[in-house]
Motif scaffolding. Structure first.
Motif: not given
Ligand SMILES: Cc1ncc(COP(=O)(O)O)c(C=O)c1O
Length: 351
Positions: A10, A62-64, A67, A88, A93, A144, A148, A175, A177-178, A208
């Motif tokens: 990030n 955003s990832g949050t 999700n 995460h 979150e 995920t 994580d 999830d 995110a990556r 990311k």
């Molecule tokens: C696995 C995972 N999911 C979701 C998120 C959430 O992303 P954001 O910070 O954009 O809300 C993150 C952020 O670090 C993450 O590592």
């Protein structure tokens, strides 16, 4: 002294190709709220990349958001979202999924390497008092990918977990995110790690890995997509200038850019961990398997204290451990410098 950035992907900047796409989108005018040609193009690109003719996509910031919105569209308020205790959504979150899910709870199902164990998932689901209003009813399995802690399910493992979840009527959320780092490391088609493995909805990360606050919810299940139409609006994610988010995610997925950027980050981490292993410093070891661009390293506390002094930026997880993350921006020189400076910090001499 130049600092070496290993806190998070990030912390990296925006990939030039994505900035160029934003610039290119900045000509003339376009219909607002996703009614523009770039958002239509995003749908086509997602259909091509995920090899799915009816997949729908919702850009979010955003990832949050990705999700919590995607899961809330897949669960009733009395539902339980099963995920690994390290996920995460449960740790980081602020309960966003419960907020958007109208009170749905998250429930951990454990497994080694931050990956859900299929037999534990099965026994959790078999011990539910289905139909009993005193108990939250499992409704979604959230995986995920990568986890994580940077570990990966193989596509067969995703398929096995999804099949167990579907047997019990759950939807499957991923999830991602990556996700790019995961798909690049698995070397499989994006479809194989998602819908062909039984996944119904994906939080597709891009920020990311080179985007500018642009993520997307990728939906294979029509009923989840129908709900998201309203849920994205009510949560403020139907942005008026969506075309700039769509332009980014389109550029990200076009010609394999997302996988190239992610493979670069993964490769740098492989070089970094090889270098750290090569130090053969007492008390230094990797705490977890390294499958993508993230590593957890145990080291003596004085050495961890010395890392900022030698210009290494990373997250301190405990007095004797740190998290290291590489990104699309990490250079070969960063890695060489990091290994040498790690050696200095742990008193192993120049690498
Ligand atoms: C696995 C995972 N999911 C979701 C998120 C959430 O992303 P954001 O910070 O954009 O809300 C993150 C952020 O670090 C993450 O590592």
């Amino acid at each position: 002294m130049r600092v070496i950035e290993l806190r998070s992907d990030n912390a990296a900047g925006v990939a030039p190709e994505i900035l160029t796409a934003v610039q290119a989108a900045n000509t003339g005018s376009a219909l607002a709220y996703g009614g523009d040609e770039l958002t239509a193009r995003l749908h086509e690109v997602v259909r091509e990349v995920f090899e799915h003719p009816t997949v729908r996509v919702f850009p979010v910031t955003s990832g949050t958001a990705a999700n919590s919105l995607s899961i809330s569209a897949a669960t009733p308020p009395w539902g339980a979202v099963l995920c690994h205790p390290s996920a995460h959504i449960i740790t980081s979150e602020g309960g966003a999924t419960s907020l958007f899910g109208g009170g749905a709870v998250m429930q951990g199902v454990d497994g080694d390497h931050a990956l859900i164990d299929p037999s534990r998932l099965r026994s959790t689901l078999e011990s539910v008092r289905w139909g009993d209003p005193h108990e939250s009813q499992p409704s979604v399995l959230s995986l995920t990918v990568p986890s994580d802690v940077g570990t990966l399910y193989r596509k067969e493992q995703i398929a096995e977990l999804s099949a167990i979840a579907h047997e019990h009527g759950l939807r499957v959320h991923l999830d991602g995110a990556r996700l790019a780092n995961g798909v690049a490391a698995l070397g499989c088609a994006p479809a194989d790690a998602t819908w062909r493995a039984g996944v119904d909805v994906v939080s597709l990360g891009a920020t990311k890995n080179g985007a500018l606050s642009a993520e997307a919810i990728v939906v294979f299940d029509e009923t989840i997509a129908d709900e998201l139409v309203y849920r994205t609006k009510r949560s403020g994610h139907v942005t008026s200038k969506m075309r700039f988010q769509s332009a980014q995610v389109t550029a990200y997925l076009t010609d394999g850019l997302w996988l190239r950027l992610a493979a670069h980050a993964n490769r740098r981490m492989a070089e970094l961990t090889a270098g750290l292993r090569g130090l053969e410093a007492p008390g230094v070891r990797l705490l977890e398997r390294v499958d993508v661009n993230m590593a957890f390293v145990e080291l003596p506390a004085p050495a961890a204290d010395a890392l900022p002094e030698v210009g290494i930026l990373c997250y301190r997880m405990s007095p004797t451990s740190v998290r290291l993350v590489t990104s699309w921006q990490t250079t070969a020189d960063d890695v060489q410098q990091a290994v040498a400076r790690f050696g200095e910090a742990v008193g192993a001499g120049p690498a």
